[in-house]
Design a protein around this motif. Structure first.
Motif, PDB file in Angstrom:
ATOM      1  N   LYS A 103       3.047  10.692  12.442  1.00 32.74           N
ATOM      2  CA  LYS A 103       3.804  11.040  11.240  1.00 32.74           C
ATOM      3  C   LYS A 103       4.775   9.917  10.904  1.00 32.74           C
ATOM      4  O   LYS A 103       5.397   9.350  11.800  1.00 32.74           O
ATOM      5  N   VAL A 104       4.875   9.579   9.613  1.00 32.12           N
ATOM      6  CA  VAL A 104       5.888   8.623   9.172  1.00 32.12           C
ATOM      7  C   VAL A 104       7.192   9.399   8.994  1.00 32.12           C
ATOM      8  O   VAL A 104       7.360  10.145   8.032  1.00 32.12           O
ATOM      9  N   SER A 105       8.094   9.229   9.934  1.00 28.53           N
ATOM     10  CA  SER A 105       9.324  10.012   9.921  1.00 28.53           C
ATOM     11  C   SER A 105      10.375   9.438   8.987  1.00 28.53           C
ATOM     12  O   SER A 105      11.177  10.178   8.416  1.00 28.53           O
ATOM     13  N   ALA A 106      10.394   8.113   8.843  1.00 22.97           N
ATOM     14  CA  ALA A 106      11.404   7.497   7.980  1.00 22.97           C
ATOM     15  C   ALA A 106      10.976   6.082   7.643  1.00 22.97           C
ATOM     16  O   ALA A 106      10.150   5.479   8.342  1.00 22.97           O
ATOM     17  N   VAL A 107      11.539   5.573   6.556  1.00 26.60           N
ATOM     18  CA  VAL A 107      11.365   4.169   6.175  1.00 26.60           C
ATOM     19  C   VAL A 107      12.746   3.608   5.878  1.00 26.60           C
ATOM     20  O   VAL A 107      13.492   4.162   5.065  1.00 26.60           O
ATOM     21  N   ARG A 108      13.065   2.512   6.568  1.00 23.81           N
ATOM     22  CA  ARG A 108      14.339   1.839   6.325  1.00 23.81           C
ATOM     23  C   ARG A 108      14.084   0.627   5.446  1.00 23.81           C
ATOM     24  O   ARG A 108      13.254  -0.218   5.763  1.00 23.81           O
ATOM     25  N   ARG A 109      14.828   0.551   4.328  1.00 25.12           N
ATOM     26  CA  ARG A 109      14.633  -0.541   3.370  1.00 25.12           C
ATOM     27  C   ARG A 109      15.992  -1.055   2.922  1.00 25.12           C
ATOM     28  O   ARG A 109      16.778  -0.304   2.343  1.00 25.12           O
ATOM     29  N   LYS A 110      16.289  -2.319   3.226  1.00 26.24           N
ATOM     30  CA  LYS A 110      17.549  -2.951   2.835  1.00 26.24           C
ATOM     31  C   LYS A 110      18.764  -2.123   3.268  1.00 26.24           C
ATOM     32  O   LYS A 110      19.687  -1.899   2.502  1.00 26.24           O
TER      33      LYS A 110
ATOM     34  N   MET B 228       0.833  -1.204   0.000  1.00 28.23           N
ATOM     35  CA  MET B 228       0.000   0.000   0.000  1.00 28.23           C
ATOM     36  C   MET B 228       0.868   1.254   0.000  1.00 28.23           C
ATOM     37  O   MET B 228       1.996   1.257   0.490  1.00 28.23           O
ATOM     38  N   MET B 229       0.315   2.349  -0.570  1.00 27.11           N
ATOM     39  CA  MET B 229       0.996   3.638  -0.511  1.00 27.11           C
ATOM     40  C   MET B 229       0.762   4.268   0.854  1.00 27.11           C
ATOM     41  O   MET B 229      -0.289   4.067   1.478  1.00 27.11           O
ATOM     42  N   LEU B 230       1.716   5.067   1.291  1.00 31.15           N
ATOM     43  CA  LEU B 230       1.616   5.683   2.610  1.00 31.15           C
ATOM     44  C   LEU B 230       0.399   6.584   2.747  1.00 31.15           C
ATOM     45  O   LEU B 230      -0.240   6.626   3.804  1.00 31.15           O
ATOM     46  N   GLU B 231       0.074   7.320   1.670  1.00 27.77           N
ATOM     47  CA  GLU B 231      -1.052   8.264   1.787  1.00 27.77           C
ATOM     48  C   GLU B 231      -2.378   7.545   1.992  1.00 27.77           C
ATOM     49  O   GLU B 231      -3.298   8.084   2.621  1.00 27.77           O
ATOM     50  N   ARG B 232      -2.492   6.294   1.489  1.00 31.78           N
ATOM     51  CA  ARG B 232      -3.741   5.544   1.656  1.00 31.78           C
ATOM     52  C   ARG B 232      -3.938   5.081   3.089  1.00 31.78           C
ATOM     53  O   ARG B 232      -5.065   4.823   3.520  1.00 31.78           O
ATOM     54  N   LEU B 233      -2.837   4.969   3.822  1.00 33.96           N
ATOM     55  CA  LEU B 233      -2.944   4.547   5.220  1.00 33.96           C
ATOM     56  C   LEU B 233      -3.541   5.640   6.099  1.00 33.96           C
ATOM     57  O   LEU B 233      -4.082   5.359   7.176  1.00 33.96           O
TER      58      LEU B 233
ATOM     59  N   GLU C 173      18.995   1.007   3.735  1.00 34.82           N
ATOM     60  CA  GLU C 173      18.934   2.412   3.337  1.00 34.82           C
ATOM     61  C   GLU C 173      17.789   3.096   4.079  1.00 34.82           C
ATOM     62  O   GLU C 173      16.724   2.506   4.295  1.00 34.82           O
ATOM     63  N   ARG C 174      17.991   4.362   4.437  1.00 35.47           N
ATOM     64  CA  ARG C 174      16.973   5.095   5.176  1.00 35.47           C
ATOM     65  C   ARG C 174      16.497   6.296   4.376  1.00 35.47           C
ATOM     66  O   ARG C 174      17.318   7.071   3.869  1.00 35.47           O
ATOM     67  N   GLU C 175      15.201   6.432   4.274  1.00 39.41           N
ATOM     68  CA  GLU C 175      14.625   7.608   3.627  1.00 39.41           C
ATOM     69  C   GLU C 175      13.845   8.403   4.664  1.00 39.41           C
ATOM     70  O   GLU C 175      12.827   7.929   5.183  1.00 39.41           O
ATOM     71  N   VAL C 176      14.343   9.600   4.978  1.00 37.97           N
ATOM     72  CA  VAL C 176      13.690  10.464   5.960  1.00 37.97           C
ATOM     73  C   VAL C 176      12.567  11.233   5.268  1.00 37.97           C
ATOM     74  O   VAL C 176      12.711  11.685   4.139  1.00 37.97           O
ATOM     75  N   ASN C 177      11.432  11.357   5.970  1.00 39.72           N
ATOM     76  CA  ASN C 177      10.257  12.039   5.423  1.00 39.72           C
ATOM     77  C   ASN C 177       9.916  11.512   4.026  1.00 39.72           C
ATOM     78  O   ASN C 177       9.993  12.223   3.021  1.00 39.72           O
ATOM     79  N   PRO C 178       9.559  10.222   3.927  1.00 36.70           N
ATOM     80  CA  PRO C 178       9.297   9.622   2.613  1.00 36.70           C
ATOM     81  C   PRO C 178       8.086  10.259   1.935  1.00 36.70           C
ATOM     82  O   PRO C 178       7.198  10.816   2.591  1.00 36.70           O
ATOM     83  N   SER C 179       8.027  10.143   0.601  1.00 36.87           N
ATOM     84  CA  SER C 179       6.925  10.732  -0.164  1.00 36.87           C
ATOM     85  C   SER C 179       5.644   9.939   0.077  1.00 36.87           C
ATOM     86  O   SER C 179       5.688   8.729   0.326  1.00 36.87           O
ATOM     87  N   PRO C 180       4.480  10.599  -0.023  1.00 36.20           N
ATOM     88  CA  PRO C 180       3.201   9.921   0.255  1.00 36.20           C
ATOM     89  C   PRO C 180       2.917   8.760  -0.695  1.00 36.20           C
ATOM     90  O   PRO C 180       2.172   7.836  -0.339  1.00 36.20           O
ATOM     91  N   ASP C 181       3.469   8.781  -1.915  1.00 32.19           N
ATOM     92  CA  ASP C 181       3.166   7.714  -2.884  1.00 32.19           C
ATOM     93  C   ASP C 181       4.118   6.525  -2.760  1.00 32.19           C
ATOM     94  O   ASP C 181       4.119   5.634  -3.613  1.00 32.19           O
TER      95      ASP C 181
END
Length: 655
Positions: free
Chosen positions: A610-617, A597-602, A619-627
């Motif tokens: 607030k979704v502050s970051a997403v860690r994937r493999k 699912m996309m973050l904005e749908r949640l 790598e960390r993405e701070v303030n990820p995009s809603p899509d």
């Protein structure tokens, strides 16, 4: 020849990179890694790298730049200001150890010439290892640290005449005195000419080059001066290293000294590494195995003789017993200049090859032992000197008496510039301060001026107890030393779990570790400096003050929250809200409702999260995009009140 040289260069580079990375990860000096590389891949071991004349000549440039750096550090006013320590203590130490070396060599069946080589080599201590350890422990300006640095300075200077003398030792006895006399006269003449003309020429030439505002031209001129003077001394029948030292000494008297040192460091480190690789190549494993007992004996004698000699001399020159013990422990192992002298002896056939192998191996073992000895120095001193226990007990008693009537105070750990500024700031606000510092001279001077500072190592539990931590309102670690800060945090939380501990760091590398340990606030110099720079810039551009402060708070929260990969359970410990924002990480499994699912749908914002970051493999993405679509294995970092976080976690996992 190019096809032959390239594989050799690749083997050297690959081996050096692997071993140096390993040694640095184990906190072992890189010099020892280079020596090990040479010993393993050299012609006398695996034979991956042949020993050639051009290779040795290139390695000699490492010594050239090392001596150039020593010349840059040379300061005649500093030498005169510390003449009792440098010339007295340092000079006597080198002379005594060399004399013992000659006696030991003759007793072992060697000649007095080989004794001079052996004594000169073992008289040296490691400037690189010892100065680094003292700097990391903030003991460079302590009583024992100043004595150690004074001896190291003389040892660096003593290398110069030894570099002149040792090549002549390979001659017959009838020729030695004449050759040494001629060499010393040449050295004195060149020294006089260079100092007389160089002082008048160097500064105007540097001014001329600097006015061109070209870093490329500046580096070229520095190399010309260093290598040019090295060539002059070589043509006079002396060593390249002597000329390089003179070049550095001339430049040290100009205002360009620090800029030159910064530019020359890459050349020095790379070529010096190659030099130590070639030194390692001198080690013959077959000879070492056959002389294992002799190596062990030489290693033990080297450490014992230097330790006893330095301890006795330190006491003669007025050091207290604990200080003398520390100086002896720091200076007992051999140093990098010892290898320089042994390389000269090997090329000039001034020492019997088996004896050279034994001495090389013993010196290498002592350098390997140096970090271990330095890390356990305090335990060894306490074991060897019972009076040190008395002094520490007296210091604790003094601290306890001073803190007896103190309540609600701030314990400031470290009384350097930052600690003093903080203490004076708090005192203006009528907040009592109890400062702790392990530099006795600083404590003596500051206490005489009326500052509330006492001697003590804040990383020790009993010192914090004596400083009345049970009645303190906060603890501040004002120095940037993460291991000590972690120790202080651990002791403080064991004694007073609710007591806030504020920690200073140089950068944001260790923020995660310090937060995990329980630091209430962390101030990273680099981060705060950049934030203050941004703040002043925005205010100069006319942005409203409240907007600037809001932006500053947002950036500071984001910066400190996500540094180092650790996510604490709570932020803003000083916030006045009943339920302050907290961080919480949620792992998205393959069966999670939000997978794909996309973050904005949640619509987590509706829950106050607030979704502050997403860690994937990794790598960390701070303030990820809603899509952004979530995948199995993602770690979603949420920021919000505790109850809202629980609801958000249920939505992510169960829908």
């Amino acid at each position: 020849m190019m096809h032959d040289a390239l594989p050799v260069a690749l083997i050297l580079l690959a081996s050096a990179v692997v071993v140096v990375v390993l040694f640095r990860s184990l906190s072992i000096p890189a010099i020892l890694g280079y020596l090990l590389v040479g010993a393993v891949i050299g012609p006398l071991a695996m034979g991956l790298v042949p020993e050639t004349e051009s290779q040795r000549y290139l390695a000699e440039f490492g010594v050239v730049f090392l001596m150039f750096s020593v010349g840059l550090e040379f300061s005649l006013p500093q030498l005169m200001g510390m003449r009792r320590v440098v010339l007295g203590f340092g000079g006597t130490q080198v002379a005594v150890v060399m004399a013992v070396g000659v006696v030991a060599a003759v007793a072992a069946g060697l000649t007095w010439r080989e004794g001079i080589v052996a004594g000169g080599a073992v008289a040296m201590s490691s400037t690189a290892i010892v100065s680094k350890e003292l700097a990391e422990r903030m003991q460079l300006h302590s009583e024992y640290g100043r004595g150690v640095m004074g001896v190291l300075l003389f040892q660096d200077l003593a290398v110069i005449p030894l570099i002149v003398v040792i090549p002549a030792l390979g001659l017959t006895e009838a020729e030695i005195a004449r050759a040494i006399a001629i060499a010393l006269v040449k050295a004195a003449a060149i020294l006089a000419i260079v100092l007389f003309l160089g002082q008048r020429l160097m500064r105007p030439l540097f001014h001329l080059v600097a006015r061109q505002k070209s870093s490329e031209l500046f580096v070229l001129f520095v190399l010309l001066v260093a290598l040019g003077l090295a060539w002059v001394t070589q043509q006079a029948g002396l060593s390249l290293a002597l000329g390089a030292f003179l070049a550095g000494m001339l430049i040290s008297e100009t205002e360009y000294r620090y800029q030159v040192e910064d530019y020359i460091k890459p050349f020095r480190d790379v070529l010096l590494g190659l030099f130590f690789v070639t030194i390692g190549m001198l080690l013959d494993p077959h000879v070492l195995v056959g002389h294992a007992v002799a190596i062990a004996l030489a290693f033990a004698l080297l450490l014992f003789v230097k330790f006893v000699a330095i301890f006795v001399l330190a006491r003669v020159f007025g050091s207290a017993r604990p200080t003398a013990l520390r100086q002896a422990l720091a200076l007992a192992p051999a140093g990098e200049f010892g290898f320089v002298l042994l390389a000269l002896a090997q090329s000039g056939h001034a020492m019997d090859p088996p004896a050279l192998q034994v001495l090389l191996a013993a010196a290498l073992l002592s350098m390997l032992a140096a970090p271990l000895v330095l890390s356990r120095m305090e335990r060894i001193v306490l074991y060897l000197d019972s009076s040190e226990w008395t002094q520490r007990a007296l210091a604790l008693h003094t601290l306890s008496v001073k803190s007896m009537s103190t309540r609600g105070h701030v314990i400031v750990c470290g009384y350097g510039r930052s600690g003093q500024a903080l203490a004076h700031f708090l005192e203006r606000e009528k907040i009592p301060v109890m400062a702790l510092d392990s530099d006795p001279e600083r404590v003596r001077e500051a206490a005489a001026a009326g500052d509330s500072v006492v001697f003590g190592d804040a990383a020790r539990r009993e010192v914090l107890v004596a400083a009345a931590i049970s009645r303190a309102s906060a603890v501040v670690v004002s120095f940037a030393d993460t291991p000590k800060a972690l120790s202080i945090i651990a002791h403080a939380h064991a004694l007073r779990p609710e007591l806030p501990v504020i920690v200073r760091t140089f950068d944001d590398t260790d923020v995660g570790r310090l937060k995990e340990a329980g630091a209430a606030e962390i101030v990273a110099e680099v981060v705060e400096g950049s934030l203050m720079l941004a703040t002043q810039t925005m205010m100069q551009l006319g942005l409203p003050l409240n907007r600037v402060l809001r932006r500053l708070r947002e950036v500071r929260e984001e910066r400190y929250t996500f540094t180092g990969g650790f996510f604490p359970g709570a932020t803003d410990a000083g916030d006045s809200e009943q339920d302050p924002p907290r961080l919480h990480s949620v792992v998205i499994g393959p069966d999670a409702a939000s997978e794909g699912m996309m973050l904005e749908r949640l619509n987590l914002d509706a829950l106050g999260v607030k979704v502050s970051a997403v860690r994937r493999k990794g790598e960390r993405e701070v303030n990820p995009s809603p899509d952004m679509r979530l995948r199995a294995g993602d770690v979603v970092v949420l920021l919000g009140p505790q109850e809202a976080l629980a609801r958000a976690e249920m939505r992510l996992l169960q829908g």
